[in-house]
Design an enzyme around this catalytic site. Sequence first.
Site, PDB file in Angstrom:
ATOM      1  N   ASN A 112       5.107 -19.122  10.563  1.00 22.15           N
ATOM      2  CA  ASN A 112       4.540 -20.015  10.330  1.00 22.15           C
ATOM      3  C   ASN A 112       4.292 -19.552   9.061  1.00 22.15           C
ATOM      4  O   ASN A 112       4.459 -19.317   8.198  1.00 22.15           O
ATOM      5  CB  ASN A 112       2.915 -19.110  11.065  1.00 22.15           C
ATOM      6  CG  ASN A 112       1.438 -19.722  11.310  1.00 22.15           C
ATOM      7  OD1 ASN A 112       1.446 -20.693  10.503  1.00 22.15           O
ATOM      8  ND2 ASN A 112       1.268 -19.211  12.799  1.00 22.15           N
TER       9      ASN A 112
ATOM     10  N   HIS B 100      16.207  -4.968  -7.792  1.00 20.26           N
ATOM     11  CA  HIS B 100      16.903  -4.371  -8.544  1.00 20.26           C
ATOM     12  C   HIS B 100      16.958  -3.396  -9.046  1.00 20.26           C
ATOM     13  O   HIS B 100      16.545  -2.850  -7.790  1.00 20.26           O
ATOM     14  CB  HIS B 100      15.704  -4.924 -10.182  1.00 20.26           C
ATOM     15  CG  HIS B 100      15.397  -6.755 -10.261  1.00 20.26           C
ATOM     16  ND1 HIS B 100      16.003  -7.234 -10.720  1.00 20.26           N
ATOM     17  CD2 HIS B 100      14.251  -7.033  -9.025  1.00 20.26           C
ATOM     18  CE1 HIS B 100      15.475  -8.596 -10.651  1.00 20.26           C
ATOM     19  NE2 HIS B 100      14.481  -8.855  -9.624  1.00 20.26           N
TER      20      HIS B 100
ATOM     21  N   ALA C   5      -0.264  -6.911  10.901  1.00 20.70           N
ATOM     22  CA  ALA C   5      -0.729  -7.453   9.728  1.00 20.70           C
ATOM     23  C   ALA C   5      -0.648  -6.425   8.525  1.00 20.70           C
ATOM     24  O   ALA C   5      -1.115  -5.156   8.402  1.00 20.70           O
ATOM     25  CB  ALA C   5      -2.659  -7.718   9.837  1.00 20.70           C
TER      26      ALA C   5
HETATM   27  C1  LIG Z   1      -1.211  -5.193  15.451  1.00 17.12           C
HETATM   28  C2  LIG Z   1      -1.691  -5.632  16.202  1.00 17.12           C
HETATM   29  C3  LIG Z   1      -1.909  -6.787  17.088  1.00 17.12           C
HETATM   30  C4  LIG Z   1      -2.085  -4.317  16.917  1.00 17.12           C
HETATM   31  O1  LIG Z   1      -3.673  -4.623  17.809  1.00 17.12           O
HETATM   32  P1  LIG Z   1      -3.742  -3.646  19.258  1.00 17.12           P
HETATM   33  O2  LIG Z   1      -2.658  -3.244  20.225  1.00 17.12           O
HETATM   34  O3  LIG Z   1      -4.903  -3.801  19.075  1.00 17.12           O
HETATM   35  O4  LIG Z   1      -4.210  -1.904  18.219  1.00 17.12           O
HETATM   36  P2  LIG Z   1      -5.564  -1.706  18.017  1.00 17.12           P
HETATM   37  O5  LIG Z   1      -6.964  -2.082  18.037  1.00 17.12           O
HETATM   38  O6  LIG Z   1      -5.444  -0.962  19.707  1.00 17.12           O
HETATM   39  O7  LIG Z   1      -5.543  -0.037  17.208  1.00 17.12           O
HETATM   40  C5  LIG Z   1      -3.951   0.799  17.446  1.00 17.12           C
HETATM   41  C6  LIG Z   1      -3.944   1.250  16.478  1.00 17.12           C
HETATM   42  O8  LIG Z   1      -3.752   1.165  14.917  1.00 17.12           O
HETATM   43  C7  LIG Z   1      -4.866   0.527  14.597  1.00 17.12           C
HETATM   44  N1  LIG Z   1      -4.175  -0.330  14.008  1.00 17.12           N
HETATM   45  C8  LIG Z   1      -4.092  -1.800  13.954  1.00 17.12           C
HETATM   46  N2  LIG Z   1      -3.481  -3.007  13.115  1.00 17.12           N
HETATM   47  C9  LIG Z   1      -3.449  -2.275  12.143  1.00 17.12           C
HETATM   48  C10 LIG Z   1      -2.659  -2.294  11.132  1.00 17.12           C
HETATM   49  N3  LIG Z   1      -2.994  -4.127  10.852  1.00 17.12           N
HETATM   50  N4  LIG Z   1      -3.066  -1.606  10.258  1.00 17.12           N
HETATM   51  C11 LIG Z   1      -2.698  -0.422  10.423  1.00 17.12           C
HETATM   52  N5  LIG Z   1      -3.006   0.272  11.435  1.00 17.12           N
HETATM   53  C12 LIG Z   1      -3.485  -0.719  12.113  1.00 17.12           C
HETATM   54  C13 LIG Z   1      -5.940   0.786  14.701  1.00 17.12           C
HETATM   55  O9  LIG Z   1      -6.528   1.524  13.294  1.00 17.12           O
HETATM   56  C14 LIG Z   1      -6.056   1.640  15.672  1.00 17.12           C
HETATM   57  O10 LIG Z   1      -5.656   3.055  14.551  1.00 17.12           O
HETATM   58  P3  LIG Z   1      -6.337   4.589  15.713  1.00 17.12           P
HETATM   59  O11 LIG Z   1      -5.467   5.308  16.821  1.00 17.12           O
HETATM   60  O12 LIG Z   1      -6.752   5.369  14.632  1.00 17.12           O
HETATM   61  O13 LIG Z   1      -8.074   3.957  15.854  1.00 17.12           O
HETATM   62  C15 LIG Z   1      -3.161  -6.286  15.501  1.00 17.12           C
HETATM   63  O14 LIG Z   1      -3.685  -4.588  15.054  1.00 17.12           O
HETATM   64  C16 LIG Z   1      -2.954  -6.830  14.437  1.00 17.12           C
HETATM   65  O15 LIG Z   1      -2.168  -6.674  13.387  1.00 17.12           O
HETATM   66  N6  LIG Z   1      -2.802  -8.422  14.496  1.00 17.12           N
HETATM   67  C17 LIG Z   1      -2.825  -9.315  13.786  1.00 17.12           C
HETATM   68  C18 LIG Z   1      -2.643 -10.357  14.109  1.00 17.12           C
HETATM   69  C19 LIG Z   1      -2.325 -11.826  13.279  1.00 17.12           C
HETATM   70  O16 LIG Z   1      -1.707 -11.154  12.770  1.00 17.12           O
HETATM   71  N7  LIG Z   1      -2.617 -12.950  13.454  1.00 17.12           N
HETATM   72  C20 LIG Z   1      -1.234 -14.147  13.468  1.00 17.12           C
HETATM   73  C21 LIG Z   1      -0.946 -14.644  14.643  1.00 17.12           C
HETATM   74  S1  LIG Z   1      -0.457 -16.340  13.577  1.00 17.12           S
END
Ligand SMILES: CC(C)(COP(=O)(O)OP(=O)(O)OC[C@H]1O[C@@H](n2cnc3c(N)ncnc32)[C@H](O)[C@@H]1OP(=O)(O)O)[C@@H](O)C(=O)NCCC(=O)NCCS
Length: 191
Positions: free
Chosen positions: A92, A122, A164
């Site tokens: 993307n 480095h 993310a």
């Molecule tokens: C990775 C991801 C997909 C996980 O989603 P999920 O399976 O629904 O995860 P959950 O919301 O159930 O979170 C699980 C745990 O991970 C943690 N967590 C979720 N995303 C996190 C992140 N980016 N960084 C750190 N911790 C994260 C949550 O806080 C939760 O912690 P807890 O158990 O202590 O409460 C989502 O968080 C993410 O990062 N999405 C990004 C979307 C993106 O990039 N979109 C663009 C598409 S092109």
Amino acid sequence: MNKQPDICMFDMIDATGSGYKNDPRMRNVEAEMIRSHELCLKISSKKPTDPDYKSLLEELFRCEIDDSVAIVSPFYCDCGCRMTIGKNVTINKGATILSPGRVVIEDNVLIGPEVKIATVDHDLYDRHNLFHFGKVTIKENAWICIGAIICPDVTIGRNAVVAAGAVVTKDVPDDVVVGGNPARIIKKISP
Ligand SMILES: CC(C)(COP(=O)(O)OP(=O)(O)OC[C@H]1O[C@@H](n2cnc3c(N)ncnc32)[C@H](O)[C@@H]1OP(=O)(O)O)[C@@H](O)C(=O)NCCC(=O)NCCS
């Protein structure tokens, strides 16, 4: 991938090796960086639907890319000839890929917006002169979410998710979600 056989300018520098700035072999790296920079400027000023978009990407990577590959502009990679991209890969917008240490992106990988990948450090003490290269591999069906950073010498496992904003400093196993800085396993997912 059909890498052109004459692309051997980097063969002298091992993907996991080191190089001094004044080593004559490093001139090849500098030349490739200038070539890649100029091509990335052209690519980034175009829409993916422009007729010459794919051929510019192929010139950058110095190999054919499958029609199933989608790379959204703007796109920046500093050593195109050190990248290998599989089938059905999406990168993307806003990717920054520093690839002198080599980047391998396997089939069906999703790379979200503004992801950054580095394959060179480095040296901590001789930082102006000495560089350490470390290949990054992103295995089949992995998803790198928006704004993640992948550091040198890291392999992201098959079907893994890098959440993310994660900063990945160590290998990620298959079938897990990692997140945070430094990235740690958040949960396991089914293969
Ligand atoms: C990775 C991801 C997909 C996980 O989603 P999920 O399976 O629904 O995860 P959950 O919301 O159930 O979170 C699980 C745990 O991970 C943690 N967590 C979720 N995303 C996190 C992140 N980016 N960084 C750190 N911790 C994260 C949550 O806080 C939760 O912690 P807890 O158990 O202590 O409460 C989502 O968080 C993410 O990062 N999405 C990004 C979307 C993106 O990039 N979109 C663009 C598409 S092109």
